[in-house]
Design a protein around this motif. Structure first.
Motif, PDB file in Angstrom:
ATOM      1  N   ALA A 100      46.169  52.765  67.463  1.00  0.00           N
ATOM      2  CA  ALA A 100      47.068  54.112  66.821  1.00  0.00           C
ATOM      3  C   ALA A 100      48.549  53.484  66.963  1.00  0.00           C
ATOM      4  O   ALA A 100      49.107  52.904  67.782  1.00  0.00           O
ATOM      5  CB  ALA A 100      46.763  55.172  67.777  1.00  0.00           C
ATOM      6  N   GLU A 101      49.215  53.873  65.735  1.00  0.00           N
ATOM      7  CA  GLU A 101      50.338  53.550  65.714  1.00  0.00           C
ATOM      8  C   GLU A 101      51.506  54.469  65.693  1.00  0.00           C
ATOM      9  O   GLU A 101      52.586  54.293  65.717  1.00  0.00           O
ATOM     10  CB  GLU A 101      50.483  52.802  64.286  1.00  0.00           C
ATOM     11  CG  GLU A 101      49.909  51.582  64.360  1.00  0.00           C
ATOM     12  CD  GLU A 101      50.139  50.331  65.084  1.00  0.00           C
ATOM     13  OE1 GLU A 101      51.403  50.374  65.667  1.00  0.00           O
ATOM     14  OE2 GLU A 101      49.172  49.480  65.496  1.00  0.00           O
ATOM     15  N   GLY A 102      50.815  55.956  65.393  1.00  0.00           N
ATOM     16  CA  GLY A 102      51.625  56.871  65.484  1.00  0.00           C
ATOM     17  C   GLY A 102      51.191  58.303  64.929  1.00  0.00           C
ATOM     18  O   GLY A 102      49.962  58.323  64.411  1.00  0.00           O
ATOM     19  N   VAL A 103      51.729  59.342  65.072  1.00  0.00           N
ATOM     20  CA  VAL A 103      51.317  60.594  64.605  1.00  0.00           C
ATOM     21  C   VAL A 103      51.970  60.850  63.055  1.00  0.00           C
ATOM     22  O   VAL A 103      53.291  60.826  62.983  1.00  0.00           O
ATOM     23  CB  VAL A 103      51.623  61.540  65.583  1.00  0.00           C
ATOM     24  CG1 VAL A 103      51.212  63.033  64.800  1.00  0.00           C
ATOM     25  CG2 VAL A 103      50.669  61.407  66.908  1.00  0.00           C
ATOM     26  N   LEU A 104      51.252  61.068  62.016  1.00  0.00           N
ATOM     27  CA  LEU A 104      51.829  61.273  60.568  1.00  0.00           C
ATOM     28  C   LEU A 104      52.974  62.376  60.791  1.00  0.00           C
ATOM     29  O   LEU A 104      52.742  63.399  61.352  1.00  0.00           O
ATOM     30  CB  LEU A 104      50.909  61.466  59.643  1.00  0.00           C
ATOM     31  CG  LEU A 104      51.245  61.835  58.306  1.00  0.00           C
ATOM     32  CD1 LEU A 104      51.676  60.300  57.799  1.00  0.00           C
ATOM     33  CD2 LEU A 104      49.915  62.096  57.524  1.00  0.00           C
ATOM     34  N   MET A 105      54.085  62.100  60.386  1.00  0.00           N
ATOM     35  CA  MET A 105      55.251  63.053  60.028  1.00  0.00           C
ATOM     36  C   MET A 105      55.691  63.458  61.404  1.00  0.00           C
ATOM     37  O   MET A 105      56.072  64.645  61.416  1.00  0.00           O
ATOM     38  CB  MET A 105      54.852  64.015  59.059  1.00  0.00           C
ATOM     39  CG  MET A 105      54.508  63.468  57.498  1.00  0.00           C
ATOM     40  SD  MET A 105      53.949  64.620  56.345  1.00  0.00           S
ATOM     41  CE  MET A 105      55.307  65.851  56.265  1.00  0.00           C
ATOM     42  N   SER A 106      55.629  62.692  62.455  1.00  0.00           N
ATOM     43  CA  SER A 106      56.178  63.295  63.707  1.00  0.00           C
ATOM     44  C   SER A 106      56.548  62.117  64.415  1.00  0.00           C
ATOM     45  O   SER A 106      56.181  60.717  64.321  1.00  0.00           O
ATOM     46  CB  SER A 106      54.559  63.880  64.256  1.00  0.00           C
ATOM     47  OG  SER A 106      55.072  64.150  65.884  1.00  0.00           O
ATOM     48  N   GLU A 107      57.464  62.308  65.685  1.00  0.00           N
ATOM     49  CA  GLU A 107      57.759  61.297  66.311  1.00  0.00           C
ATOM     50  C   GLU A 107      56.784  61.490  67.743  1.00  0.00           C
ATOM     51  O   GLU A 107      56.979  60.531  68.647  1.00  0.00           O
ATOM     52  CB  GLU A 107      59.326  61.545  66.748  1.00  0.00           C
ATOM     53  CG  GLU A 107      60.276  61.536  65.662  1.00  0.00           C
ATOM     54  CD  GLU A 107      60.358  60.030  65.002  1.00  0.00           C
ATOM     55  OE1 GLU A 107      60.269  59.026  65.899  1.00  0.00           O
ATOM     56  OE2 GLU A 107      60.363  59.904  63.921  1.00  0.00           O
TER      57      GLU A 107
END
Length: 102
Positions: free
Chosen positions: A45-52
């Motif tokens: 997992a690299e991140g949450v789409l359109m979120s910090e």
């Protein structure tokens, strides 16, 4: 066909590079090579789409199973039991979700 999705974080104190090496050299080729498994991927997992926000899980495994009965037999082998035991040393309370395609 059943798809198994595994969501997990690494246990506290686990060296991520050691886990990644084990996943690439042991887990992926062993589990991916089972007769009952059409494909096996481990995703970071690299991140949450359109979120910090931080993703709730560090890793996602996706297994495409062609025969659940055979899969049960495959994972009961000594080799897979060893791999599963090693996985438990890395993963903190993994969640195994069985899914089917709509």
């Amino acid at each position: 066909m059943t798809t198994i999705v595994v969501l997990f974080n690494l246990q506290a104190g686990v060296d991520e590079s050691v886990y990644r090496q084990w996943a690439i050299q042991t887990d992926i080729p062993t589990a991916g090579g089972l007769a009952s498994v059409d494909s096996f991927e481990v995703l970071k997992a690299e991140g949450v789409l359109m979120s910090e926000a931080t993703p709730p899980y560090q890793y996602i495994e996706i297994l495409k199973i062609n025969d659940m009965e055979q899969f049960g037999q495959d994972v009961a082998t000594a080799t897979m039991q060893k791999v599963a035991s090693e996985f438990q040393q890395f993963a903190d309370n993994p969640i195994f979700i069985m899914t089917s395609k709509l």
